[in-house]
Structures are given as C-alpha cells and as structure tokens.
Design an enzyme around this catalytic site. Structure first.
Site, PDB file in Angstrom:
ATOM      1  N   HIS A   7      44.047  46.718  49.922  1.00  0.00           N
ATOM      2  CA  HIS A   7      43.231  46.098  49.443  1.00  0.00           C
ATOM      3  C   HIS A   7      42.023  47.386  48.293  1.00  0.00           C
ATOM      4  O   HIS A   7      41.494  48.158  48.774  1.00  0.00           O
ATOM      5  CB  HIS A   7      41.678  45.603  49.429  1.00  0.00           C
ATOM      6  CG  HIS A   7      40.687  44.904  49.020  1.00  0.00           C
ATOM      7  ND1 HIS A   7      39.422  44.608  48.713  1.00  0.00           N
ATOM      8  CD2 HIS A   7      41.363  43.799  48.193  1.00  0.00           C
ATOM      9  CE1 HIS A   7      38.816  44.353  48.223  1.00  0.00           C
ATOM     10  NE2 HIS A   7      39.913  43.085  47.778  1.00  0.00           N
ATOM     11  N   GLU A  34      46.870  44.948  46.498  1.00  0.00           N
ATOM     12  CA  GLU A  34      46.020  44.136  45.944  1.00  0.00           C
ATOM     13  C   GLU A  34      45.768  45.105  44.960  1.00  0.00           C
ATOM     14  O   GLU A  34      44.859  45.602  44.795  1.00  0.00           O
ATOM     15  CB  GLU A  34      44.933  43.364  46.695  1.00  0.00           C
ATOM     16  CG  GLU A  34      44.209  42.173  46.122  1.00  0.00           C
ATOM     17  CD  GLU A  34      43.000  42.609  44.927  1.00  0.00           C
ATOM     18  OE1 GLU A  34      42.720  41.487  44.857  1.00  0.00           O
ATOM     19  OE2 GLU A  34      42.490  43.721  45.782  1.00  0.00           O
ATOM     20  N   ASP A  36      42.839  43.955  40.965  1.00  0.00           N
ATOM     21  CA  ASP A  36      41.947  42.747  40.057  1.00  0.00           C
ATOM     22  C   ASP A  36      42.625  43.767  38.398  1.00  0.00           C
ATOM     23  O   ASP A  36      42.504  44.587  38.669  1.00  0.00           O
ATOM     24  CB  ASP A  36      40.894  43.140  40.509  1.00  0.00           C
ATOM     25  CG  ASP A  36      40.435  43.247  42.110  1.00  0.00           C
ATOM     26  OD1 ASP A  36      40.124  41.665  42.021  1.00  0.00           O
ATOM     27  OD2 ASP A  36      39.799  43.981  42.388  1.00  0.00           O
ATOM     28  N   HIS A  49      37.786  46.141  39.333  1.00  0.00           N
ATOM     29  CA  HIS A  49      37.451  44.624  40.120  1.00  0.00           C
ATOM     30  C   HIS A  49      36.007  43.978  39.111  1.00  0.00           C
ATOM     31  O   HIS A  49      35.688  42.758  39.185  1.00  0.00           O
ATOM     32  CB  HIS A  49      36.778  44.823  41.617  1.00  0.00           C
ATOM     33  CG  HIS A  49      36.019  43.920  42.294  1.00  0.00           C
ATOM     34  ND1 HIS A  49      34.736  43.495  42.470  1.00  0.00           N
ATOM     35  CD2 HIS A  49      36.514  42.825  43.226  1.00  0.00           C
ATOM     36  CE1 HIS A  49      34.223  42.521  43.407  1.00  0.00           C
ATOM     37  NE2 HIS A  49      35.696  41.796  43.163  1.00  0.00           N
ATOM     38  N   GLU A 109      45.096  39.696  41.704  1.00  0.00           N
ATOM     39  CA  GLU A 109      44.608  38.534  41.246  1.00  0.00           C
ATOM     40  C   GLU A 109      44.096  38.775  39.387  1.00  0.00           C
ATOM     41  O   GLU A 109      43.732  40.400  38.970  1.00  0.00           O
ATOM     42  CB  GLU A 109      43.152  39.057  42.291  1.00  0.00           C
ATOM     43  CG  GLU A 109      42.263  38.343  41.777  1.00  0.00           C
ATOM     44  CD  GLU A 109      41.071  38.882  42.904  1.00  0.00           C
ATOM     45  OE1 GLU A 109      40.723  39.000  43.390  1.00  0.00           O
ATOM     46  OE2 GLU A 109      39.665  37.573  41.933  1.00  0.00           O
TER      47      GLU A 109
END
Ligand code: G3P
Ligand code: CA
Length: 239
Positions: A7, A34, A36, A49, A109
């Site tokens: 993450h 993952e 962002d 993020h 994301e």
C-alpha cells in the site's frame, strides 16, 4: 491464491508513495502495489495520497493542484520520515512506471475527492498507453464517476470500486453501475464472510484496505478474501 498489495509502496520503510517506498516493495518481491495519483497545476500526474504535502513538510501549505511539477519537485518529503531520506521528493507516475516491473499488478487509485481533477482520466490513460502499461493494472477510485470516465475512454480496463462506508448490497450496486468492475475494494472494517461471498458470487474479486495486523489478515484469508492492501511487509509479501 491470495494476492496482496503493498500500500503506497512499503510505507513503513520509506516515505509513502515515493520511489524508495516502491523500490523497497519491489525488493521484498511484492506481487502487487497500490499508489494514488493526482494532477499538478500544469497537469502532470504525481503520486501522492493527500491533497496537500503538509504531513510531509510543514512549510508546504498549498494544495497539490496549485503547484507546478517544478515547484513540487523543490519540496522535500523525505526528511520528516527519516533524515536518511532527506532530499526525497514526490514522484511522478512516469518515474514509478519506469521502475515497476510489468510482472507486478499495479493498482492506480485516482484521488478525485474532495479536489476534483478535470480530465485526469484521459491524462492517466494516455500516460499508461505511452508507457505500454495497460496490462496487469487495475484503475480504482472512490469517485465512481471517474471510473465511468475511464471506461468510456477504454472499455477494457479492469476497474476497482472503492468503498469507505457501508452501503446496502454493495455487490448489486456494482452490478447495476454498468461498469466493468473487476474488484471491490472495501474498507476492511465492515468486511465479513457474507460480504466476500456476495461480491464473489457476482464475479468480483474482493481486496479490502488497509489490513495491517496478522490476526485480521488471517481472519480474512479464512473468509476466502482475494487479497488485501497492507502497509506490513509480512502481509503484502505473504502468499
Ligand atoms: O486503495 C486502497 C486504499 O489506498 C484506499 O484508501 O485513503 O489509503 O487511499 P486510501
Ligand atoms: Ca490509496
């Protein structure tokens, strides 16, 4: 098989969402990662993020959307994590794509709430095409309209539908959305065995976030979860 995501890279070992964090996750042999994405003032995709950088550098008080990439690259986001990382800056998506092997499943994301990035979907898909990285990828967002735009541009990309809160019959909502949903990404706190079964019965993978304790991870594995997002190397590298 359980497939776990590092993450924001390996964020316990290096500043989150930066190249050193992704490098650490890659060195651990993670199968999936993952990150962002957001847009700078000059429409460059950067990996971060929060909508501000204040958590990493107290003097950076503006919104990411109000900095150009050149300005963002002047901001140190590493020293607050550890002096060892002084000089580390926010990375561009290009920089991550350059170091991320294509064998790693990449979940990108789109951070589109509360700041809305007009056109981010098109810019993202163009960048992925340029880097020949439209395979082994999941595009996710809490903003389901962003997912719809992604699908309109490229109907074949697997989409991950993020849910922070409980809604009634999440799996039916995903089905009724008409979107090409590959996976449901729920906040793990409301995930139980029935939730996982119902989603899987509709054909969706279930990847809860963010699962950082081994007890909870093992419980979810017993429930037949497809994978989790985790900050914990022991979890994101476990098979
Ligand atoms: O994509 C899973 C997880 O990262 C979503 O929540 O707030 O960590 O971006 P957040
Ligand atoms: Ca995220």
């Amino acid at each position: 098989m359980v497939l776990n995501f590092a993450h924001r890279g390996s964020l316990t070992e290096a500043p989150e969402n930066t190249l050193p964090a992704f490098q650490k996750a890659i060195e651990h042999g993670t199968k999936a990662m993952e990150l962002d994405v957001q847009l700078t003032k000059d429409n460059r995709l950067i990996v971060c993020h929060d909508h501000k950088l204040t958590r990493f550098n107290k003097s950076a008080t503006g919104l990411i959307k109000d900095y150009t990439l050149d300005e963002i690259k002047q901001i140190d986001v590493g020293a607050s994590f550890n002096q060892e990382f002084e000089g580390t800056t926010i990375s561009t998506l290009e920089e991550v794509l350059e170091i991320c092997p294509k064998s790693i499943l990449l979940n990108i994301e789109i951070k589109n709430i509360p700041v809305l990035y007009e056109g981010i979907e098109k810019i993202l898909l163009q960048k992925l095409a340029e880097y020949n990285r439209l395979e082994n990828i999941i595009i996710s967002s809490f903003d389901h309209l962003a997912l719809k735009k992604v699908q309109e541009i490229n109907p074949t990309l697997p989409l991950g539908m993020l849910f922070h809160y409980r809604i009634l019959n999440t799996w039916d909502y995903a089905k009724m959305s008409g979107l090409n949903i590959y996976s449901i990404h729920p906040n793990h706190v409301f995930v139980d065995q029935d939730f996982i079964r119902n989603c899987q019965n509709q054909g969706y993978k279930v990847y809860p976030y963010t699962v950082n304790t081994l007890d909870r991870y093992e419980e979810l594995v017993k429930f037949d979860v497809d994978g989790v997002f985790s900050n914990t190397p022991d979890i994101f590298t476990s098979k």
